[in-house]
Scaffold this motif. Sequence first.
Motif, PDB file in Angstrom:
ATOM      1  N   LEU A   1       0.829  -1.205   0.000  1.00 49.81           N
ATOM      2  CA  LEU A   1       0.000   0.000   0.000  1.00 49.81           C
ATOM      3  C   LEU A   1       0.863   1.255   0.000  1.00 49.81           C
ATOM      4  O   LEU A   1       0.583   2.213  -0.737  1.00 49.81           O
ATOM      5  CB  LEU A   1      -0.927   0.020   1.210  1.00 49.81           C
ATOM      6  CG  LEU A   1      -1.758   1.299   1.280  1.00 49.81           C
ATOM      7  CD1 LEU A   1      -3.118   1.098   0.642  1.00 49.81           C
ATOM      8  CD2 LEU A   1      -1.899   1.823   2.689  1.00 49.81           C
TER       9      LEU A   1
ATOM     10  N   ARG B   1     -16.169  -4.153  -4.645  1.00 50.06           N
ATOM     11  CA  ARG B   1     -15.141  -3.125  -4.437  1.00 50.06           C
ATOM     12  C   ARG B   1     -15.726  -2.024  -3.555  1.00 50.06           C
ATOM     13  O   ARG B   1     -16.815  -1.529  -3.811  1.00 50.06           O
ATOM     14  CB  ARG B   1     -14.690  -2.520  -5.762  1.00 50.06           C
ATOM     15  CG  ARG B   1     -13.523  -3.232  -6.457  1.00 50.06           C
ATOM     16  CD  ARG B   1     -13.731  -4.677  -6.750  1.00 50.06           C
ATOM     17  NE  ARG B   1     -12.649  -5.197  -7.593  1.00 50.06           N
ATOM     18  CZ  ARG B   1     -12.367  -6.475  -7.727  1.00 50.06           C
ATOM     19  NH1 ARG B   1     -13.076  -7.397  -7.098  1.00 50.06           N
ATOM     20  NH2 ARG B   1     -11.367  -6.862  -8.511  1.00 50.06           N
TER      21      ARG B   1
ATOM     22  N   THR C   1      -6.993  -0.600  -7.947  1.00 42.77           N
ATOM     23  CA  THR C   1      -7.740  -1.439  -7.012  1.00 42.77           C
ATOM     24  C   THR C   1      -6.752  -2.307  -6.253  1.00 42.77           C
ATOM     25  O   THR C   1      -5.870  -2.939  -6.851  1.00 42.77           O
ATOM     26  CB  THR C   1      -8.749  -2.325  -7.753  1.00 42.77           C
ATOM     27  OG1 THR C   1      -9.706  -1.505  -8.419  1.00 42.77           O
ATOM     28  CG2 THR C   1      -9.472  -3.254  -6.780  1.00 42.77           C
ATOM     29  N   PHE C   2      -6.892  -2.329  -4.940  1.00 42.72           N
ATOM     30  CA  PHE C   2      -5.974  -3.060  -4.075  1.00 42.72           C
ATOM     31  C   PHE C   2      -6.639  -4.361  -3.639  1.00 42.72           C
ATOM     32  O   PHE C   2      -7.860  -4.427  -3.467  1.00 42.72           O
ATOM     33  CB  PHE C   2      -5.638  -2.195  -2.857  1.00 42.72           C
ATOM     34  CG  PHE C   2      -4.508  -2.697  -2.009  1.00 42.72           C
ATOM     35  CD1 PHE C   2      -3.365  -3.224  -2.566  1.00 42.72           C
ATOM     36  CD2 PHE C   2      -4.585  -2.618  -0.619  1.00 42.72           C
ATOM     37  CE1 PHE C   2      -2.312  -3.659  -1.778  1.00 42.72           C
ATOM     38  CE2 PHE C   2      -3.547  -3.044   0.178  1.00 42.72           C
ATOM     39  CZ  PHE C   2      -2.408  -3.568  -0.400  1.00 42.72           C
ATOM     40  N   GLY C   3      -5.826  -5.413  -3.458  1.00 43.12           N
ATOM     41  CA  GLY C   3      -6.338  -6.700  -3.007  1.00 43.12           C
ATOM     42  C   GLY C   3      -5.429  -7.328  -1.977  1.00 43.12           C
ATOM     43  O   GLY C   3      -4.245  -7.008  -1.901  1.00 43.12           O
TER      44      GLY C   3
ATOM     45  N   LEU D   1     -10.760  -1.188  -2.519  1.00 42.75           N
ATOM     46  CA  LEU D   1     -10.317  -2.494  -2.039  1.00 42.75           C
ATOM     47  C   LEU D   1     -11.338  -3.554  -2.407  1.00 42.75           C
ATOM     48  O   LEU D   1     -12.555  -3.334  -2.305  1.00 42.75           O
ATOM     49  CB  LEU D   1     -10.137  -2.461  -0.517  1.00 42.75           C
ATOM     50  CG  LEU D   1      -9.627  -3.741   0.135  1.00 42.75           C
ATOM     51  CD1 LEU D   1      -8.132  -3.905  -0.112  1.00 42.75           C
ATOM     52  CD2 LEU D   1      -9.914  -3.747   1.635  1.00 42.75           C
TER      53      LEU D   1
END
Length: 319
Positions: free
Chosen positions: A88, A134, A101-103, A308
């Motif tokens: 991050l 999301r 988009t973060f995962g 996220l």
Amino acid sequence: MPDVGRGPTGEATIADDGDPSDRILVLNPVSGNGSHAERVRKSADDAGFTVLETQASGEGVEFGRLAAAAGADLVAAAGGDGTVNEVLRGLDAADALDDVTFGVVPAGTGNNFAGNVGIEGIDHAFDVLAEGERRRIDVATADGERFLNSCIAGLTAEASASASPELKARLGVLAYVLNGLRAVTEFEGLPLAVEASCPGTEKTWTGDAVMVLVGNARRFPARGRSQANCEDGLLELTIVERSPPTNLLQEAAIHRLFGEETEHVTNLFASELRVDVRRDDPVGFSFDGETGTHGSLTMETGERTVELAVGETYEPTPE
């Protein structure tokens, strides 16, 4: 897919091929007990991810930055809370929190953040990355450094820092509990002054604390899920005051340590926090499991800062 490699001194490199739909997964192959790596590699390959494997602490930050710079629109972190934090921060360094988009793929010891956002395991994580909802969630900042889950100081932070990789690999989460029980009878407490502010409201606290627990995605209850409200632009602050060790252990044993009825606990909500250590020596603060020493800290949270992929049990407005 981007061309991934390493430079002559071992630094990571990613060549941008111009495809904005690329998926990149940053894998810490030695997080937890290290048994997850091959499983994550196969699942990532099946899902069309380019996998970047860290070789040293801090490399996740650089991989996150490079992934964003290469044009990835989905970047995932496979590891524990510390790996998630690093990736991050790399996205933030690339000024890409608005665009990527973060995962999260849970592969550490505790995986607290993943649990808070409804990710139940490695296989489930890839299902969520493919089809999950999301949500834009808050990201907190402490003296300019980002964190997602929590910032802690005092007994809990010391127990976490003193839990060796070998002990964590052998005992898992129990390693933190064991170290906490060992430390509680020796911990002298932290002399602190705390200022907490929300729009139109300010509160202060001074005294000796056993623990200071600041949650962004994390709440610190005695029972039930630990997810905080991740979209309200507020930090949840819990201060456990110093008291006789037997009192703290008894309260913990009956699940009242963080309850409102416990006289040694203060709970506050704040959009901004300042914590000053009222002694000469700085204090260790743990940000998503990564520890640094500070004499003072200013914290705030950015409301709905990053998108996220969340699991089905994630609650946008938990009680």
